[in-house]
Each structure stands twice: as C-alpha cells, then as structure tokens.
Design an enzyme around this catalytic site. Structure first.
Site, PDB file in Angstrom:
ATOM      1  N   ARG A   1       0.844  -1.190   0.000  1.00  0.00           N
ATOM      2  CA  ARG A   1       0.000   0.000   0.000  1.00  0.00           C
ATOM      3  C   ARG A   1       0.882   1.244   0.000  1.00  0.00           C
ATOM      4  O   ARG A   1       1.912   1.291   0.674  1.00  0.00           O
ATOM      5  CB  ARG A   1      -0.935   0.036   1.218  1.00  0.00           C
ATOM      6  CG  ARG A   1      -2.164  -0.855   1.098  1.00  0.00           C
ATOM      7  CD  ARG A   1      -3.115  -0.354   0.024  1.00  0.00           C
ATOM      8  NE  ARG A   1      -4.356  -1.108  -0.084  1.00  0.00           N
ATOM      9  CZ  ARG A   1      -4.541  -2.147  -0.889  1.00  0.00           C
ATOM     10  NH1 ARG A   1      -3.541  -2.588  -1.641  1.00  0.00           N
ATOM     11  NH2 ARG A   1      -5.715  -2.758  -0.945  1.00  0.00           N
TER      12      ARG A   1
ATOM     13  N   GLU B   1      -3.636   7.576  -6.321  1.00  0.00           N
ATOM     14  CA  GLU B   1      -3.846   6.754  -7.513  1.00  0.00           C
ATOM     15  C   GLU B   1      -5.074   7.243  -8.267  1.00  0.00           C
ATOM     16  O   GLU B   1      -6.146   7.369  -7.657  1.00  0.00           O
ATOM     17  CB  GLU B   1      -3.998   5.286  -7.115  1.00  0.00           C
ATOM     18  CG  GLU B   1      -2.747   4.718  -6.463  1.00  0.00           C
ATOM     19  CD  GLU B   1      -2.873   3.253  -6.067  1.00  0.00           C
ATOM     20  OE1 GLU B   1      -3.944   2.646  -6.296  1.00  0.00           O
ATOM     21  OE2 GLU B   1      -1.908   2.692  -5.523  1.00  0.00           O
TER      22      GLU B   1
ATOM     23  N   HIS C   1      -0.760  -0.454 -10.033  1.00  0.00           N
ATOM     24  CA  HIS C   1      -1.532  -1.213  -9.048  1.00  0.00           C
ATOM     25  C   HIS C   1      -2.174  -2.439  -9.708  1.00  0.00           C
ATOM     26  O   HIS C   1      -3.386  -2.651  -9.617  1.00  0.00           O
ATOM     27  CB  HIS C   1      -2.594  -0.339  -8.381  1.00  0.00           C
ATOM     28  CG  HIS C   1      -3.000  -0.849  -7.025  1.00  0.00           C
ATOM     29  ND1 HIS C   1      -3.472  -0.035  -6.028  1.00  0.00           N
ATOM     30  CD2 HIS C   1      -3.017  -2.111  -6.504  1.00  0.00           C
ATOM     31  CE1 HIS C   1      -3.762  -0.755  -4.956  1.00  0.00           C
ATOM     32  NE2 HIS C   1      -3.490  -2.024  -5.226  1.00  0.00           N
TER      33      HIS C   1
END
Length: 339
Positions: A256, A285, A304
């Site tokens: 994360r 993001e 991601h």
C-alpha cells in the site's frame, strides 16, 4: 432443496459469471441470482461515503438488494445507507483481502455477517513483487529505453553501470503474511539470505531470520514491503528509515502506498542512497501528472496491477463459495470479519 436469493455484484475482473459458477457448484442448495455489474477497473475505485476503495454505486445496490439474503461483491460500496436498506441481508462476502469497502460496524449492528477472501491474490502479488524486484535490480526499463531510442549501450556492461544478483544478497521482507511467505520461498530458491520483520510472527521458519525493522533495514540489500496499511504502519518507512539502508539498496512496494513516504524516497533515489526502487502502489492513484516520482532515476512502476491475473479472479470465486458454504452450514467462514 433450499433456494436463496443472492446478489452477485461483480465487476470486469471478478466477473459475475465466475461467481455464479463457483456458487452453483455447492451441494444441497440452489441460488436465485440477481446481478449487478460494477464498473471497476474500467472506472477507478475511490471513497464512497464512509467506505474506501469502492465503486460509486450505492443506488444500484439498494435497488438490487431487495429480498436478498446473501451478497457477494468485490468493489460494492456497502455503506451505512446501503446496509440500512438491505433489510433481508444476512451474509456478505467481499472478494478481497479485507472489506475496506464495507462499513463493518454498521453491518454487525444489523446482524449481517461479513467475510473476506484472504489470500486470493497472494500468488499473483508475490510473483509481481519478484518481477518488480528483478526489474529494479537489473534496471530493465532503462535498458529497454536504450533500444527503443536506437542505441546499443554495451557500455552499460561497465562495473559501475551493471546490475546485481539476488544470489548471495540479503533480502528483507516487511510483513510475513500470505504474500510475504511466498516471496520468501522464491528468494531462498534464488540463494538470498532472507530477513523478516512482522509483529504477528514469533518464530520464523528454518532458513529465515526474524529481526526488528531497523535491523532489517540496516542489513538488507533489497527491502520489499508486504505489510497491511493500519494506523500503526502508515508512514512506517520515511527519511530516517531510508537512511538506515545500505547505500545503493533497492526498495520495492507492492503493498500500500501509505506505508511509505514517497517524497523521501525520491530524495533517496536522487542522492544515490537508494540504488533503485520498484512500485505497484502509490500515495495517490492515479499518480498525478507532474509527480516527482515520474522523473525519478532508476524506478520501475506498474499501475496497481500486482493482483491482476485470471487465476486470482477464479480463486476469488472459489473462496467466496467456500465462505458461503461455511455460513450455510452454521460455521465461521475462513475470512470472517468482526467489527
């Protein structure tokens, strides 16, 4: 045979047809499926009301949940508002490692049991972490760019320019859950010495050394983050921690973005304190245009996608079906979540 009204709120990754197939394999029960297809990943997730990492689809869920006893989702926003409208809902499965898109206290208050599917993407995430690690150690993006630019850079064979090997290196893993354990096995197979730090581990398997975070950082040629993001781990790697690492070490984060101070990381890359870094997760993001990270030296980045394999999607359906089977049998599902 009992028929259960069930909502499948899948998306374009964990698809409803995969969920339906997995649930339909259960014995002695039939399902009356109602389906909602959420827009992720074609539309990014984000905060919705009081929950996080969800598709903005409260109204769709409220309409679809009428009369539903069991719901299975990945990105559905099960907020206070949605749960209040789901008067018949008794069991909710979230096809993720944790139900960040569910107001768990609100569900518990209403007698709704919540379960997740831990480990569904462990294989994919571990393999991706290793791929990023190798890419950073051998500076693969830079090498590809030279070819794309019409250059044949044999000078990059020079001692000061070439990469390093995992064999004989020390690799430190911050977090030793399902993903960290798989990465550790791969690192041992490569011939690396593996250090692990994890407050929930009291004894490491043979061949792995359990140490404190500062000791791990001081001794590791490569550090890979695999911890959950909590109030205790947020910002756990900052300028002071990066300064402890051997000069030229490599940092990998596929966990994360909130675990790491990215501004301090760019500073370390620019100064040479970090030799390279690899990231699949970021503090914001999508990564904002103009972010320093986009022009930092010796960085490997992916958007991601560490858990993005077809096997992960199938595994999510299988684990969700196992959770439903346990619930129907009056047992605690493997991924039971409590408020």
């Amino acid at each position: 045979m009992r028929t259960i009204k069930t909502l499948l709120a899948g998306d374009h990754f964990v698809r409803n047809d995969l969920l339906a197939k997995a649930l339909s394999s259960l014995d002695d029960v039939s399902f009356d499926f109602r389906e909602v297809t959420l827009p992720w990943p074609l539309t990014p997730f984000g905060p919705v009301a009081e929950v996080d990492e969800a598709s903005d689809a409260e109204d769709q869920l409220i309409e679809a949940l009428a009369g539903v006893e069991i719901a299975v989702t990945q990105m559905g926003p099960f907020t206070e508002r949605v749960l209040a409208a789901a008067t018949d809902l008794r069991f909710l499965v979230v096809c993720r490692g944790g139900p960040v898109n569910v107001n768990v206290p609100a569900a518990t208050k209403r007698g709704i049991v919540v379960a997740s599917t831990p480990g569904r993407n462990a294989v994919a995430a571990a393999e991706h972490a290793v791929a990023l690690m190798m890419g950073a150690l051998r500076n693969l993006p830079r090498l590809q760019r030279t070819l794309e630019q019409g250059e044949w850079r044999s000078d990059l064979y020079a001692y000061d320019e070439c990469g390093v090997e995992l064999d004989g290196s020390t690799v430190g893993l911050v977090g030793y859950g399902a993903i960290g354990q798989r990465v550790a096995r791969v690192m041992l197979a490569f011939g690396a010495h593996v250090l692990v730090t994890d407050p929930y581990i009291t004894q490491a398997p043979e061949g792995i050394e359990l140490v404190g975070l500062d000791d791990l950082l001081r001794r590791s040629d490569v550090v890979s983050l695999h911890a959950r993001l909590t109030d205790q781990t947020r910002g756990m790697i900052g300028a002071d921690q990066l300064a402890l690492m051997p000069r030229g070490a490599v940092l990998v984060n596929t966990a994360r973005g909130g675990l790491l101070d990215y501004d301090a990381t760019v500073d370390a890359l620019e100064s040479g304190q970090l030799g390279a870094a690899a990231f699949d997760v970021f503090p914001s993001e999508p990564v904002p245009a103009g972010a320093r990270l986009l022009t930092a030296p010796n960085v490997v980045m992916t958007p991601h996608l560490a858990g993005a394999t077809r096997q992960t999607a199938h595994r999510a359906g299988t684990l969700a079906a196992e959770a439903v089977a346990a619930y129907l049998a009056g047992k605690d599902p493997l991924g039971l979540v409590s408020a």
